[in-house]
Write a protein that holds these residues in place. Structure first.
Motif, PDB file in Angstrom:
ATOM      1  N   PHE A  50       0.851  -1.182   0.000  1.00  0.00           N
ATOM      2  CA  PHE A  50       0.000   0.000   0.000  1.00  0.00           C
ATOM      3  C   PHE A  50       0.892   1.239   0.000  1.00  0.00           C
ATOM      4  O   PHE A  50       2.035   1.194   0.429  1.00  0.00           O
ATOM      5  N   GLY A  51       0.337   2.351  -0.455  1.00  0.00           N
ATOM      6  CA  GLY A  51       1.100   3.590  -0.469  1.00  0.00           C
ATOM      7  C   GLY A  51       0.384   4.670  -1.252  1.00  0.00           C
ATOM      8  O   GLY A  51      -0.742   4.496  -1.714  1.00  0.00           O
ATOM      9  N   LYS A  52       1.044   5.808  -1.416  1.00  0.00           N
ATOM     10  CA  LYS A  52       0.463   6.959  -2.116  1.00  0.00           C
ATOM     11  C   LYS A  52       0.352   6.650  -3.606  1.00  0.00           C
ATOM     12  O   LYS A  52       1.312   6.243  -4.234  1.00  0.00           O
ATOM     13  N   TRP A  53      -0.813   6.859  -4.164  1.00  0.00           N
ATOM     14  CA  TRP A  53      -1.062   6.586  -5.585  1.00  0.00           C
ATOM     15  C   TRP A  53      -1.595   7.817  -6.323  1.00  0.00           C
ATOM     16  O   TRP A  53      -1.669   7.846  -7.546  1.00  0.00           O
ATOM     17  N   PHE A  54      -1.988   8.855  -5.577  1.00  0.00           N
ATOM     18  CA  PHE A  54      -2.614  10.042  -6.140  1.00  0.00           C
ATOM     19  C   PHE A  54      -1.581  11.151  -6.300  1.00  0.00           C
ATOM     20  O   PHE A  54      -0.533  11.141  -5.639  1.00  0.00           O
TER      21      PHE A  54
ATOM     22  N   ASN B 248     -14.825  -2.037   0.145  1.00  0.00           N
ATOM     23  CA  ASN B 248     -13.407  -1.799   0.379  1.00  0.00           C
ATOM     24  C   ASN B 248     -12.757  -1.427  -0.945  1.00  0.00           C
ATOM     25  O   ASN B 248     -12.787  -2.212  -1.889  1.00  0.00           O
ATOM     26  N   HIS B 249     -12.174  -0.237  -0.999  1.00  0.00           N
ATOM     27  CA  HIS B 249     -11.558   0.226  -2.254  1.00  0.00           C
ATOM     28  C   HIS B 249     -10.185  -0.411  -2.468  1.00  0.00           C
ATOM     29  O   HIS B 249      -9.682  -0.432  -3.587  1.00  0.00           O
ATOM     30  N   ASN B 250      -9.562  -0.885  -1.404  1.00  0.00           N
ATOM     31  CA  ASN B 250      -8.270  -1.591  -1.431  1.00  0.00           C
ATOM     32  C   ASN B 250      -7.086  -0.724  -1.854  1.00  0.00           C
ATOM     33  O   ASN B 250      -6.074  -0.680  -1.169  1.00  0.00           O
ATOM     34  N   PHE B 251      -7.137  -0.052  -3.003  1.00  0.00           N
ATOM     35  CA  PHE B 251      -6.031   0.812  -3.425  1.00  0.00           C
ATOM     36  C   PHE B 251      -4.680   0.097  -3.294  1.00  0.00           C
ATOM     37  O   PHE B 251      -3.756   0.585  -2.635  1.00  0.00           O
ATOM     38  N   LEU B 252      -4.546  -1.050  -3.928  1.00  0.00           N
ATOM     39  CA  LEU B 252      -3.294  -1.802  -3.867  1.00  0.00           C
ATOM     40  C   LEU B 252      -2.206  -1.123  -4.698  1.00  0.00           C
ATOM     41  O   LEU B 252      -2.393  -0.823  -5.885  1.00  0.00           O
ATOM     42  N   VAL B 253      -1.079  -0.874  -4.064  1.00  0.00           N
ATOM     43  CA  VAL B 253       0.112  -0.322  -4.728  1.00  0.00           C
ATOM     44  C   VAL B 253       1.233  -1.310  -4.436  1.00  0.00           C
ATOM     45  O   VAL B 253       1.967  -1.174  -3.460  1.00  0.00           O
ATOM     46  N   ILE B 254       1.356  -2.329  -5.258  1.00  0.00           N
ATOM     47  CA  ILE B 254       2.287  -3.421  -4.979  1.00  0.00           C
ATOM     48  C   ILE B 254       3.661  -3.120  -5.560  1.00  0.00           C
ATOM     49  O   ILE B 254       3.834  -2.995  -6.779  1.00  0.00           O
TER      50      ILE B 254
END
Length: 320
Positions: A68-72, A192-198
């Motif tokens: 997970f992490g910043k994606w925006f 759950n939006h999850n927003f996975l940043v793998i």
């Protein structure tokens, strides 16, 4: 240019300080280390009105991989999607019955003022009128969040969410309990939006998304996604601000169908997401920096009753 440099450095340092100094907690077990942002109406990392303020995970690491992490691009604590981690959002309660200027409720946020007679819009800047009361209990391997809202827009509840790591396993558990302490029935859905940043890998052919049933996407996959049996794969990388969204059908009434895997074949990192409740809806959204399977759970709680649900994340690595 030089005369502007001190000012620019000061601005950047203030932004960095703001993010570094927001309330947070670190949890760990034998396998995983995770950092969580904590809810706070004045200094919290996220103060928007779209997502539940509890359980926002800034980062999570397992065997040298990050999930997970910043994606925006833009950060603002009040921006509706300036958020990370496996975050959840509840459908609004009482919105359709409310008139312009009246209040409605978002669980995990509080009561908000309705702007107009149009449909609810998650991007709209609804004003938070009553944020309820948050309390947080921290342990080495878990954080428990409790949100109490009393007589807001005619609704009252006690919402408890525990984010914990399983001892001796690469597993994260989200445990929830919603008790209706008011006089009106609570009918909503949570997703759950999850927003996975793998591993900071861009969305593209190195990723595959697998479901626990024969998945049937209903949206236009364009030339970006391919669907076969129980799997979605990327035909090409997403570019710039490009994104894709589709509903996914084919699941049944059993909680066993709430079973999603996201894997990156380049880095060998994977995660399996499951729940003890059945799917009421399933969507998939992705932009160039994150993958978001979005599972929904229906909630119906009579006055005096409670509803519970659990979501598990099993992290693993693959042979490359």
């Amino acid at each position: 240019m030089k005369k502007y440099l001190p000012g620019l450095l000061l601005a950047f340092s203030l932004i960095s300080w703001t993010i570094d100094e927001v309330p947070q907690a670190v949890i760990t077990n034998d396998a995983i280390k995770a950092t969580l942002y904590l809810p706070d109406a004045n200094t919290g990392y996220y103060r928007g009105t779209r997502f539940d303020w509890s359980g926002v995970i800034a980062n999570l690491e397992y065997k040298g991989h990050s999930y997970f992490g910043k994606w925006f691009e833009k950060y603002d604590p009040y921006l509706h999607d300036a958020i990370s981690g496996p975050v959840e959002a509840f459908d609004p309660i009482g919105y359709d019955q409310a008139k312009t200027g009246d209040l409605f409720v978002k669980i995990g946020v509080g009561s908000l003022r309705k702007l107009d007679e149009g449909p609810y819009k998650f991007v709209a800047p609804y004003k938070l009128i009553d944020g309820g009361k948050w309390s947080v209990q921290k342990k080495a391997d878990q954080v428990r969040f409790t949100h109490v809202l009393k007589d807001a827009a005619g609704y009252s509840y006690e919402y408890e969410k525990t984010v914990k790591l399983t001892k001796g396993k690469p597993e994260l558990i989200l445990e929830h309990r919603l008790k209706n302490t008011g006089k009106q029935r609570i009918e909503t859905a949570v997703y759950n939006h999850n927003f996975l940043v793998i591993d900071q890998q861009p969305s593209g052919p190195d990723f595959r998304v697998q479901f626990g049933f024969p998945a049937k996407p209903t949206g236009d996959l364009k030339d970006i996604l391919a669907s076969k049996n129980q799997e979605l794969t990327f035909l090409r990388p997403l570019q710039n601000r490009e994104s894709i969204y589709t509903l996914v059908e084919g699941y049944g009434a059993s909680a066993n169908d709430y079973d999603i895997r996201v894997e990156n074949t380049k880095t060998g990192a994977g995660v399996r997401i499951r729940s003890d409740r059945p799917l009421s809806k399933l969507a998939f959204w992705s932009n160039p920096k994150n993958l978001s399977p979005e599972p929904f759970i229906a909630i119906d709680v009579a006055p005096g009753q409670a509803f519970t649900w659990k979501i598990s994340y099993e992290f693993y690595t693959m042979e490359r």
